[in-house]
Design a protein around this motif. Structure first.
Motif, mmCIF file in Angstrom:
data_model
loop_
_atom_site.group_PDB
_atom_site.id
_atom_site.type_symbol
_atom_site.label_atom_id
_atom_site.label_comp_id
_atom_site.label_asym_id
_atom_site.label_seq_id
_atom_site.Cartn_x
_atom_site.Cartn_y
_atom_site.Cartn_z
ATOM 1 N N GLN A 328 1.910 10.138 -3.551
ATOM 2 C CA GLN A 328 0.892 10.410 -2.541
ATOM 3 C C GLN A 328 -0.471 9.790 -2.849
ATOM 4 O O GLN A 328 -1.203 9.421 -1.931
ATOM 5 C CB GLN A 328 0.754 11.918 -2.402
ATOM 6 C CG GLN A 328 0.294 12.344 -1.040
ATOM 7 C CD GLN A 328 0.037 13.826 -1.004
ATOM 8 O OE1 GLN A 328 0.813 14.604 -1.541
ATOM 9 N NE2 GLN A 328 -1.057 14.220 -0.397
ATOM 10 N N GLU A 329 -0.826 9.676 -4.135
ATOM 11 C CA GLU A 329 -2.117 9.061 -4.465
ATOM 12 C C GLU A 329 -2.091 7.604 -3.982
ATOM 13 O O GLU A 329 -3.035 7.122 -3.364
ATOM 14 C CB GLU A 329 -2.395 9.088 -5.983
ATOM 15 C CG GLU A 329 -2.663 10.469 -6.559
ATOM 16 C CD GLU A 329 -1.375 11.194 -6.954
ATOM 17 O OE1 GLU A 329 -0.274 10.591 -6.812
ATOM 18 O OE2 GLU A 329 -1.457 12.353 -7.384
ATOM 19 N N ALA A 330 -0.983 6.923 -4.291
ATOM 20 C CA ALA A 330 -0.865 5.511 -3.923
ATOM 21 C C ALA A 330 -0.876 5.328 -2.406
ATOM 22 O O ALA A 330 -1.513 4.400 -1.886
ATOM 23 C CB ALA A 330 0.421 4.925 -4.520
ATOM 24 N N THR A 331 -0.208 6.217 -1.675
ATOM 25 C CA THR A 331 -0.164 6.026 -0.215
ATOM 26 C C THR A 331 -1.542 6.286 0.406
ATOM 27 O O THR A 331 -1.931 5.635 1.367
ATOM 28 C CB THR A 331 0.916 6.907 0.464
ATOM 29 O OG1 THR A 331 0.652 8.280 0.188
ATOM 30 C CG2 THR A 331 2.302 6.555 -0.010
ATOM 31 N N THR A 332 -2.290 7.228 -0.179
ATOM 32 C CA THR A 332 -3.649 7.495 0.323
ATOM 33 C C THR A 332 -4.541 6.274 0.096
ATOM 34 O O THR A 332 -5.305 5.874 0.985
ATOM 35 C CB THR A 332 -4.243 8.737 -0.387
ATOM 36 O OG1 THR A 332 -3.404 9.844 -0.092
ATOM 37 C CG2 THR A 332 -5.655 9.040 0.081
ATOM 38 N N VAL A 333 -4.429 5.659 -1.080
ATOM 39 C CA VAL A 333 -5.231 4.477 -1.413
ATOM 40 C C VAL A 333 -4.890 3.325 -0.455
ATOM 41 O O VAL A 333 -5.776 2.687 0.114
ATOM 42 C CB VAL A 333 -4.991 4.039 -2.881
ATOM 43 C CG1 VAL A 333 -5.578 2.662 -3.146
ATOM 44 C CG2 VAL A 333 -5.583 5.068 -3.836
ATOM 45 N N VAL A 334 -3.603 3.067 -0.267
ATOM 46 C CA VAL A 334 -3.192 1.949 0.586
ATOM 47 C C VAL A 334 -3.630 2.190 2.034
ATOM 48 O O VAL A 334 -4.128 1.284 2.713
ATOM 49 C CB VAL A 334 -1.658 1.733 0.511
ATOM 50 C CG1 VAL A 334 -1.172 0.816 1.618
ATOM 51 C CG2 VAL A 334 -1.290 1.154 -0.841
ATOM 52 N N ASN A 335 -3.492 3.418 2.514
ATOM 53 C CA ASN A 335 -3.880 3.722 3.890
ATOM 54 C C ASN A 335 -5.364 3.460 4.119
ATOM 55 O O ASN A 335 -5.750 2.827 5.107
ATOM 56 C CB ASN A 335 -3.545 5.184 4.201
ATOM 57 C CG ASN A 335 -3.928 5.557 5.609
ATOM 58 O OD1 ASN A 335 -3.365 5.044 6.576
ATOM 59 N ND2 ASN A 335 -4.928 6.422 5.742
ATOM 60 N N ALA A 336 -6.206 3.912 3.180
ATOM 61 C CA ALA A 336 -7.658 3.725 3.325
ATOM 62 C C ALA A 336 -8.010 2.240 3.230
ATOM 63 O O ALA A 336 -8.789 1.719 4.033
ATOM 64 C CB ALA A 336 -8.387 4.521 2.252
ATOM 65 N N ALA A 337 -7.426 1.559 2.235
ATOM 66 C CA ALA A 337 -7.701 0.129 2.055
ATOM 67 C C ALA A 337 -7.328 -0.630 3.320
ATOM 68 O O ALA A 337 -8.067 -1.494 3.795
ATOM 69 C CB ALA A 337 -6.893 -0.403 0.868
ATOM 70 N N ASN A 338 -6.188 -0.270 3.895
ATOM 71 C CA ASN A 338 -5.715 -0.966 5.081
ATOM 72 C C ASN A 338 -6.642 -0.753 6.283
ATOM 73 O O ASN A 338 -6.887 -1.666 7.058
ATOM 74 C CB ASN A 338 -4.291 -0.501 5.386
ATOM 75 C CG ASN A 338 -3.693 -1.226 6.565
ATOM 76 O OD1 ASN A 338 -3.544 -2.445 6.540
ATOM 77 N ND2 ASN A 338 -3.374 -0.497 7.615
ATOM 78 N N GLU A 339 -7.167 0.463 6.423
ATOM 79 C CA GLU A 339 -8.108 0.693 7.537
ATOM 80 C C GLU A 339 -9.321 -0.220 7.416
ATOM 81 O O GLU A 339 -9.801 -0.793 8.390
ATOM 82 C CB GLU A 339 -8.562 2.156 7.579
ATOM 83 C CG GLU A 339 -7.556 3.033 8.276
ATOM 84 C CD GLU A 339 -8.048 4.450 8.522
ATOM 85 O OE1 GLU A 339 -9.225 4.642 8.867
ATOM 86 O OE2 GLU A 339 -7.240 5.371 8.351
ATOM 87 N N ILE A 340 -9.824 -0.347 6.194
ATOM 88 C CA ILE A 340 -11.009 -1.183 5.970
ATOM 89 C C ILE A 340 -10.666 -2.660 6.161
ATOM 90 O O ILE A 340 -11.396 -3.392 6.829
ATOM 91 C CB ILE A 340 -11.569 -0.950 4.535
ATOM 92 C CG1 ILE A 340 -12.052 0.493 4.379
ATOM 93 C CG2 ILE A 340 -12.664 -1.953 4.205
ATOM 94 C CD1 ILE A 340 -13.293 0.839 5.167
ATOM 95 N N SER A 341 -9.538 -3.101 5.606
ATOM 96 C CA SER A 341 -9.224 -4.525 5.715
ATOM 97 C C SER A 341 -8.875 -4.906 7.155
ATOM 98 O O SER A 341 -9.232 -5.990 7.612
ATOM 99 C CB SER A 341 -8.124 -4.935 4.729
ATOM 100 O OG SER A 341 -6.969 -4.185 4.959
ATOM 101 N N VAL A 342 -8.202 -4.026 7.883
ATOM 102 C CA VAL A 342 -7.886 -4.333 9.286
ATOM 103 C C VAL A 342 -9.185 -4.420 10.097
ATOM 104 O O VAL A 342 -9.362 -5.333 10.920
ATOM 105 C CB VAL A 342 -6.926 -3.276 9.894
ATOM 106 C CG1 VAL A 342 -6.833 -3.420 11.406
ATOM 107 C CG2 VAL A 342 -5.540 -3.409 9.281
ATOM 108 N N GLN A 343 -10.120 -3.506 9.854
ATOM 109 C CA GLN A 343 -11.397 -3.557 10.573
ATOM 110 C C GLN A 343 -12.132 -4.860 10.243
ATOM 111 O O GLN A 343 -12.676 -5.514 11.130
ATOM 112 C CB GLN A 343 -12.253 -2.325 10.225
ATOM 113 C CG GLN A 343 -13.462 -2.148 11.143
ATOM 114 C CD GLN A 343 -13.081 -2.051 12.630
ATOM 115 O OE1 GLN A 343 -12.220 -1.265 13.010
ATOM 116 N NE2 GLN A 343 -13.680 -2.890 13.476
#
Ligand code: NAD
Ligand code: MG
Length: 396
Positions: A328-343
């Motif tokens: 879950q730590e890894a999925t939270t990190v990837v989800n947040a990173a992805n929101e920023i990189s997609v924006q």
């Protein structure tokens, strides 16, 4: 009569939900509409659906809405985080459509789960971030969570009644399930020459061949991060192990996902690619209502085809699966990173292929800590966003 709250009412899922409500006015009443900043759209849907409450997360937008709403409608305009959490938990509310985009949807979605509401879950990001905590909250409150995401809705429809009642703690092997086959179209770049990917524009990435959706999820479909987030979503909703989950590319988006059983049977749910079908299914489960969707015409469809995913073309899919295995730590990190990189990609700051590179760097370099409550999750989310913004600034 079910009293509904629609979180993310001005978005794509919000519009489809309101359209299904309008098809079935004797069964559903809109209690509250919730949105971020879009006053014009909110005004329009308030006039059409006359909720008791209209909540704008942005306080300036709330003031503007208040000034424009005809007082004869008697709609209360609210703003503020506490007000939002109180609104979804109110005793009058039966059903909450969770359709805010991204991590911003987590607090209100989780509040609805904790309040024991019937939660129609479109906001996959909240489950990707909170995983175990979300499932535990659901079991504790007795909330009924129904998957709106078309793939998960399809899987849900293909499971036995017993498994349907055990969302979050299904015994797939015990129910004879060998695999969950998560289908995805492969998005607009499925067959593009790999050398062209770096130069793909936001407009090209958002031009999905079959579905019409918000911009963030459209980019996620082009990178197939969306399928990766859905893989994690399926892991939690159906208590599935990585061995039980397979991704299948199906470019026509007619089969919305499948369940393969031990005896060789494969059950699939089919339909036109229109979110009003899974939304109507969740709203009326276990009954069926009209959704306004055209019946599937097999003669027009003609052919169905299937491909194995190419992780070289879709590194974001591989990354999300890897994060799911890590936890879950890894999925939270990837989800947040992805929101920023997609924006950043949508804002023209990075190239299409940088999204995967930046997300991977964030997963490797963000220091994680155990997640015991929503505050821990939000803190890790913030940390990952901060790292990702830094990584993007170094890229330029
Ligand atoms: P969208 O961009 O069209 O709409 C997003 C909604 O969220 C808007 O109403 C906006 O006001 C609201 N919002 C944005 N930021 C907010 C914030 N900080 N606080 C409160 N509200 C905020 O997005 P969408 O395509 O409707 O997707 C919504 C969710 O549903 C996403 O989680 C997406 O992954 C999921 N989903 C969408 C589809 C689809 O077909 N569109 C399919 C499956 C799942
Ligand atoms: Mg989906």
């Amino acid at each position: 009569m079910q009293n509904m709250v629609i979180l993310g009412a001005t978005g794509s899922i919000g519009a489809s939900t309101l359209s299904v409500v309008a098809c079935n006015p004797e069964q559903y009443k809109v209690y509250a509409l919730v949105a971020h900043t879009n006053v014009e759209k909110m005004l329009q849907i308030c006039i059409a659906h006359q909720p008791k409450i209209a909540h704008m997360v942005d306080s300036k937008a709330a003031t503007a809405l208040k000034a424009q709403l005809p007082s004869s409608l008697n709609i209360e305009v609210t703003t503020g985080e506490d007000e939002l959490l109180a609104l979804v938990s109110a005793a009058e509310v039966d059903t909450v459509m969770a359709a805010i985009v991204g991590a911003a949807g987590l607090p209100s979605t989780l509040a609805a789960v904790k309040a024991g509401k019937r939660v129609l879950l479109a906001n996959k990001e909240s489950l990707v971030m909170s995983g175990q905590l979300f499932i535990e909250a659901m079991q504790h409150s007795g909330a009924q969570v129904l998957p709106v995401d078309s793939e998960h809705n399809a899987i849900f429809q293909c499971l036995s009644e017993r498994s349907q009642l055990e969302i979050g703690r299904c015994d797939l092997a015990g129910a004879g399930v060998s695999h969950i086959l998560l289908t995805g179209s492969g998005g607009p770049f499925l067959t593009s020459d790999l050398s062209l990917l770096p130069a793909m524009t936001p407009e090209q990435a958002c031009k999905h061949p079959n579905w019409s959706m918000g911009r963030k999820i459209s980019v996620d479909s082009a990178t197939m991060m969306n399928k990766g987030l859905e893989y994690i979503e399926a892991r939690w909703l159906f208590n599935a192990s990585p061995e039980q989950l397979k991704v299948v590319i199906h470019p026509q988006s007619v089969i919305h996902s499948m369940v393969q059983y031990r005896d060789g049977s494969v059950l699939a749910q089919l339909g036109n690619p229109d979110m009003r079908t899974p939304i109507a299914h969740c709203m009326s489960f276990p009954e069926r209502i009209t959704s306004g969707v055209e019946p599937l015409d097999f003669f027009k469809v003609g052919q169905l085809s299937f491909l194995e995913p190419d992780f070289n073309r879709f590194p974001c899919l591989a990354l999300a699966i890897e994060a799911c295995k890590q936890g879950q730590e890894a999925t939270t990190v990837v989800n947040a990173a992805n929101e920023i990189s997609v924006q950043a990609f949508l804002d023209g700051k990075i190239r299409f292929t940088d999204i995967a590179k930046i997300n991977e760097q964030s997963l490797i370099n963000t220091a994680t800590h155990p997640l015991n409550n929503i505050e821990d999750i939000l803190a890790l989310d913030t940390q990952s966003r901060r790292y990702t913004l830094e990584a993007i600034s170094k890229l330029n």
